[in-house]
Motif scaffolding. Structure first.
Motif, short mmCIF file in Angstrom:
data_model
loop_
_atom_site.label_atom_id
_atom_site.label_comp_id
_atom_site.label_asym_id
_atom_site.label_seq_id
_atom_site.Cartn_x
_atom_site.Cartn_y
_atom_site.Cartn_z
N PRO A 68 0.81 -1.23 0.00
CA PRO A 68 0.00 0.00 0.00
C PRO A 68 0.84 1.28 0.00
CG PRO A 68 -0.07 -1.06 2.15
CD PRO A 68 0.55 -2.04 1.21
N PHE A 69 2.08 1.18 0.50
CA PHE A 69 2.96 2.35 0.50
C PHE A 69 3.82 2.30 -0.76
CE2 PHE A 69 2.11 1.47 5.02
CZ PHE A 69 1.40 2.64 5.30
N LYS A 70 3.50 3.13 -1.71
CA LYS A 70 4.11 3.04 -3.04
C LYS A 70 5.42 3.80 -3.17
CE LYS A 70 -0.30 2.26 -5.36
NZ LYS A 70 -1.20 2.68 -6.45
N VAL A 71 5.69 4.71 -2.25
CA VAL A 71 6.93 5.49 -2.30
C VAL A 71 7.75 5.20 -1.06
CG1 VAL A 71 7.91 7.81 -2.44
CG2 VAL A 71 5.76 7.30 -3.61
N VAL A 72 8.98 4.73 -1.27
CA VAL A 72 9.84 4.31 -0.16
C VAL A 72 11.26 4.83 -0.39
CG1 VAL A 72 8.47 2.23 0.30
CG2 VAL A 72 10.40 2.13 -1.29
N PRO A 73 12.09 4.87 0.66
CA PRO A 73 13.49 5.24 0.47
C PRO A 73 14.20 4.26 -0.46
CG PRO A 73 12.89 5.26 2.79
CD PRO A 73 11.77 4.59 2.08
#
Length: 232
Positions: free
Chosen positions: A80-85
């Protein structure tokens, strides 16, 4: 832990439809313009970083690690979290050369939901995307060494550029992630592109791939890379 929390907040903000200008200082627009960056720096930078890894970051600072704030498309597109480090993704060493190990890495992930591209890319399109990004990073690194390091940006500009939650960079990376679920967006122009099947379609792909090779786009990305990696 702080970096993870920041990106969780980014994802929640995107999914909740919050504006991306909250907390973005008014002076940032002026600083970005005065320092020679393009008006669409969020787009050029997002394209440059969307598939970066820790290994990519180390080209700009050998001390780079997973505790970074560079927004990338989550390689697990079902998360669900599409943007990550930028994650750590090392190449294998079964073959003797880097290009062959890179090809092995690409083809070994076909059909895997954690390949960072999604289901719509053919094998040759995946190869083209990976080698294009490697080539682009080499161009950015050259500008970084010959222009940015000669006259490094000031702290104010770096603050504005690394505030990705407010300046539109993370939002643009999220756009890429969304579009990976239904197509092969090799630019952020939102234009249809044919499947890569012959020399004619390659001509279109090549033109689009070169879209972010302009001096301005390369400079945008090189300045951001300096700011994003200087404090490791």
């Amino acid at each position: 832990m702080y970096v993870i929390s920041v990106f969780l907040c980014l994802a929640l903000a995107i999914q909740g439809g919050l504006t991306w200008q909250i907390g973005y200082p008014d002076y940032c627009d002026a600083i970005v313009g005065l320092e020679g960056l393009s008006i669409n720096f969020n787009e050029t930078i997002a394209h440059a970083v969307h598939s970066m890894t820790v290994e990519s970051l180390k080209r700009f600072n050998i001390k780079a690690n997973e505790n970074n704030r560079v927004p990338t498309v989550n390689r697990n597109l079902k998360d669900p979290f599409k943007v990550v480090p930028a994650p750590a993704v090392e190449l294998g060493d079964d073959f003797a050369t880097t290009p062959m190990n890179a090809l092995d890495s690409i083809l070994s992930m076909i059909g895997n939901a954690r390949d960072g591209l999604g289901p719509n890319w053919s094998p040759i399109e995946r190869v083209a995307h990976t080698f294009h990004m490697e080539d682009l990073w080499a161009k950015i690194l050259l500008v970084y060494k010959t222009q940015v390091m000669v006259a490094p940006p000031n702290n104010e500009l770096c603050h504005c550029l690394t505030d990705v939650a407010s300046n539109g960079i993370a939002k643009a990376v999220h756009w890429i992630a969304d579009h990976y679920e239904r197509g092969t967006p090799i630019t952020l122009l939102n234009k249809p592109i044919p499947k890569l099947v012959d020399d004619y379609s390659w001509g279109i792909w090549k033109q689009r791939l070169l879209h972010y090779y302009t001096p301005t786009a390369l400079y945008d990305a090189a300045v951001y890379m300096y700011c994003a990696t200087k404090d490791f």
